[in-house]
Design a protein around this motif. Structure first.
Motif, PDB file in Angstrom:
ATOM      1  N   MET A   1       0.883  17.671 -17.613  1.00  0.00           N
ATOM      2  CA  MET A   1       1.137  17.251 -18.975  1.00  0.00           C
ATOM      3  C   MET A   1       1.213  18.473 -19.902  1.00  0.00           C
ATOM      4  O   MET A   1       2.125  18.590 -20.722  1.00  0.00           O
ATOM      5  CB  MET A   1       0.031  16.300 -19.440  1.00  0.00           C
ATOM      6  CG  MET A   1       0.161  15.864 -20.897  1.00  0.00           C
ATOM      7  SD  MET A   1       1.586  14.796 -21.188  1.00  0.00           S
ATOM      8  CE  MET A   1       0.988  13.303 -20.408  1.00  0.00           C
ATOM      9  N   ARG A   2       0.260  19.384 -19.794  1.00  0.00           N
ATOM     10  CA  ARG A   2       0.253  20.571 -20.638  1.00  0.00           C
ATOM     11  C   ARG A   2       1.528  21.394 -20.430  1.00  0.00           C
ATOM     12  O   ARG A   2       2.141  21.879 -21.383  1.00  0.00           O
ATOM     13  CB  ARG A   2      -0.993  21.411 -20.354  1.00  0.00           C
ATOM     14  CG  ARG A   2      -1.156  22.621 -21.271  1.00  0.00           C
ATOM     15  CD  ARG A   2      -2.376  23.419 -20.858  1.00  0.00           C
ATOM     16  NE  ARG A   2      -3.583  22.621 -20.939  1.00  0.00           N
ATOM     17  CZ  ARG A   2      -4.297  22.477 -22.053  1.00  0.00           C
ATOM     18  NH1 ARG A   2      -3.925  23.101 -23.154  1.00  0.00           N
ATOM     19  NH2 ARG A   2      -5.394  21.746 -22.048  1.00  0.00           N
ATOM     20  N   SER A   3       1.931  21.563 -19.172  1.00  0.00           N
ATOM     21  CA  SER A   3       3.130  22.342 -18.877  1.00  0.00           C
ATOM     22  C   SER A   3       4.377  21.684 -19.457  1.00  0.00           C
ATOM     23  O   SER A   3       5.257  22.364 -20.009  1.00  0.00           O
ATOM     24  CB  SER A   3       3.275  22.516 -17.360  1.00  0.00           C
ATOM     25  OG  SER A   3       4.467  23.188 -17.035  1.00  0.00           O
ATOM     26  N   ALA A   4       4.459  20.343 -19.351  1.00  0.00           N
ATOM     27  CA  ALA A   4       5.629  19.638 -19.882  1.00  0.00           C
ATOM     28  C   ALA A   4       5.707  19.768 -21.402  1.00  0.00           C
ATOM     29  O   ALA A   4       6.793  19.981 -21.966  1.00  0.00           O
ATOM     30  CB  ALA A   4       5.567  18.166 -19.477  1.00  0.00           C
ATOM     31  N   LEU A   5       4.566  19.682 -22.084  1.00  0.00           N
ATOM     32  CA  LEU A   5       4.563  19.812 -23.536  1.00  0.00           C
ATOM     33  C   LEU A   5       4.887  21.236 -23.962  1.00  0.00           C
ATOM     34  O   LEU A   5       5.575  21.459 -24.976  1.00  0.00           O
ATOM     35  CB  LEU A   5       3.211  19.380 -24.095  1.00  0.00           C
ATOM     36  CG  LEU A   5       2.905  17.872 -23.978  1.00  0.00           C
ATOM     37  CD1 LEU A   5       1.486  17.573 -24.435  1.00  0.00           C
ATOM     38  CD2 LEU A   5       3.911  17.050 -24.791  1.00  0.00           C
ATOM     39  N   ASN A   6       4.413  22.237 -23.221  1.00  0.00           N
ATOM     40  CA  ASN A   6       4.761  23.620 -23.539  1.00  0.00           C
ATOM     41  C   ASN A   6       6.267  23.858 -23.386  1.00  0.00           C
ATOM     42  O   ASN A   6       6.873  24.585 -24.182  1.00  0.00           O
ATOM     43  CB  ASN A   6       3.990  24.582 -22.640  1.00  0.00           C
ATOM     44  CG  ASN A   6       2.515  24.669 -23.024  1.00  0.00           C
ATOM     45  OD1 ASN A   6       2.143  24.407 -24.170  1.00  0.00           O
ATOM     46  ND2 ASN A   6       1.684  25.044 -22.066  1.00  0.00           N
ATOM     47  N   THR A   7       6.859  23.231 -22.382  1.00  0.00           N
ATOM     48  CA  THR A   7       8.311  23.340 -22.212  1.00  0.00           C
ATOM     49  C   THR A   7       9.038  22.692 -23.377  1.00  0.00           C
ATOM     50  O   THR A   7      10.057  23.220 -23.881  1.00  0.00           O
ATOM     51  CB  THR A   7       8.739  22.677 -20.891  1.00  0.00           C
ATOM     52  OG1 THR A   7       8.076  23.308 -19.798  1.00  0.00           O
ATOM     53  CG2 THR A   7      10.240  22.772 -20.684  1.00  0.00           C
ATOM     54  N   ALA A   8       8.528  21.559 -23.837  1.00  0.00           N
ATOM     55  CA  ALA A   8       9.147  20.887 -24.985  1.00  0.00           C
ATOM     56  C   ALA A   8       9.054  21.742 -26.237  1.00  0.00           C
ATOM     57  O   ALA A   8       9.978  21.775 -27.063  1.00  0.00           O
ATOM     58  CB  ALA A   8       8.458  19.534 -25.208  1.00  0.00           C
ATOM     59  N   VAL A   9       7.957  22.487 -26.416  1.00  0.00           N
ATOM     60  CA  VAL A   9       7.821  23.394 -27.566  1.00  0.00           C
ATOM     61  C   VAL A   9       8.850  24.510 -27.475  1.00  0.00           C
ATOM     62  O   VAL A   9       9.523  24.861 -28.462  1.00  0.00           O
ATOM     63  CB  VAL A   9       6.390  23.961 -27.646  1.00  0.00           C
ATOM     64  CG1 VAL A   9       6.305  25.056 -28.714  1.00  0.00           C
ATOM     65  CG2 VAL A   9       5.381  22.848 -27.942  1.00  0.00           C
ATOM     66  N   ARG A  10       8.996  25.113 -26.297  1.00  0.00           N
ATOM     67  CA  ARG A  10       9.958  26.211 -26.133  1.00  0.00           C
ATOM     68  C   ARG A  10      11.382  25.756 -26.375  1.00  0.00           C
ATOM     69  O   ARG A  10      12.207  26.523 -26.896  1.00  0.00           O
ATOM     70  CB  ARG A  10       9.834  26.796 -24.722  1.00  0.00           C
ATOM     71  CG  ARG A  10       8.564  27.598 -24.489  1.00  0.00           C
ATOM     72  CD  ARG A  10       8.666  28.418 -23.207  1.00  0.00           C
ATOM     73  NE  ARG A  10       8.850  27.569 -22.042  1.00  0.00           N
ATOM     74  CZ  ARG A  10       7.869  27.077 -21.308  1.00  0.00           C
ATOM     75  NH1 ARG A  10       6.606  27.361 -21.646  1.00  0.00           N
ATOM     76  NH2 ARG A  10       8.105  26.318 -20.263  1.00  0.00           N
ATOM     77  N   GLU A  11      11.685  24.517 -26.033  1.00  0.00           N
ATOM     78  CA  GLU A  11      13.044  24.017 -26.224  1.00  0.00           C
ATOM     79  C   GLU A  11      13.263  23.426 -27.604  1.00  0.00           C
ATOM     80  O   GLU A  11      14.346  22.911 -27.896  1.00  0.00           O
ATOM     81  CB  GLU A  11      13.356  22.974 -25.151  1.00  0.00           C
ATOM     82  CG  GLU A  11      13.386  23.551 -23.737  1.00  0.00           C
ATOM     83  CD  GLU A  11      13.717  22.509 -22.684  1.00  0.00           C
ATOM     84  OE1 GLU A  11      13.895  21.322 -23.074  1.00  0.00           O
ATOM     85  OE2 GLU A  11      13.822  22.873 -21.498  1.00  0.00           O
ATOM     86  N   GLY A  12      12.232  23.482 -28.454  1.00  0.00           N
ATOM     87  CA  GLY A  12      12.379  23.020 -29.828  1.00  0.00           C
ATOM     88  C   GLY A  12      12.339  21.525 -29.992  1.00  0.00           C
ATOM     89  O   GLY A  12      12.725  21.002 -31.047  1.00  0.00           O
ATOM     90  N   LEU A  13      11.865  20.819 -28.975  1.00  0.00           N
ATOM     91  CA  LEU A  13      11.816  19.364 -29.075  1.00  0.00           C
ATOM     92  C   LEU A  13      10.628  18.899 -29.905  1.00  0.00           C
ATOM     93  O   LEU A  13      10.695  17.858 -30.565  1.00  0.00           O
ATOM     94  CB  LEU A  13      11.744  18.750 -27.665  1.00  0.00           C
ATOM     95  CG  LEU A  13      12.936  19.063 -26.745  1.00  0.00           C
ATOM     96  CD1 LEU A  13      12.722  18.453 -25.365  1.00  0.00           C
ATOM     97  CD2 LEU A  13      14.238  18.547 -27.367  1.00  0.00           C
ATOM     98  N   ILE A  14       9.527  19.646 -29.853  1.00  0.00           N
ATOM     99  CA  ILE A  14       8.367  19.346 -30.682  1.00  0.00           C
ATOM    100  C   ILE A  14       7.880  20.650 -31.298  1.00  0.00           C
ATOM    101  O   ILE A  14       8.177  21.742 -30.787  1.00  0.00           O
ATOM    102  CB  ILE A  14       7.222  18.690 -29.873  1.00  0.00           C
ATOM    103  CG1 ILE A  14       6.814  19.567 -28.688  1.00  0.00           C
ATOM    104  CG2 ILE A  14       7.627  17.297 -29.384  1.00  0.00           C
ATOM    105  CD1 ILE A  14       5.653  18.989 -27.898  1.00  0.00           C
ATOM    106  N   ALA A  15       7.116  20.541 -32.414  1.00  0.00           N
ATOM    107  CA  ALA A  15       6.674  21.741 -33.127  1.00  0.00           C
ATOM    108  C   ALA A  15       5.525  22.437 -32.428  1.00  0.00           C
ATOM    109  O   ALA A  15       5.455  23.670 -32.402  1.00  0.00           O
ATOM    110  CB  ALA A  15       6.279  21.366 -34.559  1.00  0.00           C
ATOM    111  N   SER A  16       4.615  21.681 -31.839  1.00  0.00           N
ATOM    112  CA  SER A  16       3.446  22.296 -31.200  1.00  0.00           C
ATOM    113  C   SER A  16       2.925  21.368 -30.113  1.00  0.00           C
ATOM    114  O   SER A  16       3.259  20.180 -30.049  1.00  0.00           O
ATOM    115  CB  SER A  16       2.341  22.562 -32.231  1.00  0.00           C
ATOM    116  OG  SER A  16       1.887  21.341 -32.796  1.00  0.00           O
ATOM    117  N   ASN A  17       2.088  21.950 -29.282  1.00  0.00           N
ATOM    118  CA  ASN A  17       1.467  21.181 -28.200  1.00  0.00           C
ATOM    119  C   ASN A  17       0.190  20.541 -28.724  1.00  0.00           C
ATOM    120  O   ASN A  17      -0.742  21.246 -29.131  1.00  0.00           O
ATOM    121  CB  ASN A  17       1.159  22.109 -27.026  1.00  0.00           C
ATOM    122  CG  ASN A  17       0.696  21.351 -25.796  1.00  0.00           C
ATOM    123  OD1 ASN A  17       0.267  20.209 -25.881  1.00  0.00           O
ATOM    124  ND2 ASN A  17       0.783  21.993 -24.642  1.00  0.00           N
TER     125      ASN A  17
END
Length: 218
Positions: A1-17
């Motif tokens: 879960m943490r890794s998936a959210l960090n990927t979403a942050v890098r891709e600009g999908l969410i602002a922060s984890n």
């Protein structure tokens, strides 16, 4: 879960984890206890038992003596004396046993999922291991593998015979009787309209193989 959210942050999908702000209580693993005579009596009396309990040496000996003639005795022996998980023991293959070196390699485990069985890697990387066996245990596993192979062959043969008997789809069976594909001379035209064959057929018992017309069967 943490890794998936960090990927979403890098891709600009969410602002922060959001995970670092979440505090979860770590589960407490139950501490194993011994099956004392008092715990055994309580379990037999009202079904109460500790979350995790282990057998004493005497209980282990009693169990192994009781399943000595069981069909899966080598499986229980492995779990009891070599510490294999249930899924690891169930996923073993014949080629995992090196009888010459008295070693058993664990590379898979069988998991019961809803509606199916899944064969995958063991629980952890360290669970991929080679276990040293004694000569008695190696002999048990080798004999069990041979017995399994023989039972499997007998089962397949019996199933094929039952299938041929039920559906008459074995060699030479057509429309419930042994018909024109049977070896031997063609002596008369098949009278089965649905068969459509233009060669002779056999009637009567299969082992006699008496062509129609020879015995006067009309």
């Amino acid at each position: 879960m943490r890794s998936a959210l960090n990927t979403a942050v890098r891709e600009g999908l969410i602002a922060s984890n959001p995970l670092p702000q979440i505090r979860l209580h770590k589960p407490t693993r139950p501490h194993p206890v011994i099956w004392t005579d008092e715990r055994v009596a309580a379990w037999r009396r009202d079904g109460a038992h500790p979350p995790v309990a282990v057998w004493t040496l005497r209980q282990m000996i009693t169990f192994l003596a009781g399943i000595e003639d069981d069909r899966l005795a080598p499986l229980w022996w492995l779990i009891a004396l070599r510490g294999l998980r249930r899924g690891e023991a169930a996923a073993l293959h014949h080629e995992d046993l090196d009888a010459g070196a008295c070693e058993l390699t664990v590379t898979h485990q069988l998991l019961a999922l809803p509606g199916e069985l899944y064969c995958g890697p063991p629980k952890s990387r360290a669970s991929n291991r080679t276990i040293t066996l004694d000569q008695a245990g190696t002999r048990q596993l080798a004999e069990h593998a041979i017995a399994q192979a023989v039972d499997s062959l007998h089962h397949q043969t019996a199933e094929q015979r039952r299938s041929d008997t039920r559906t008459h789809t074995g060699p030479g069976w057509q429309h419930g009787r042994r018909c024109c594909s049977s070896p031997g001379p063609a002596v008369s035209r098949c009278s089965y309209r649905s068969c459509g064959c233009s060669r002779g057929r056999y009637v009567g018992t299969e082992h006699a193989k008496v062509p129609r017309g020879v015995r006067g069967d009309r």
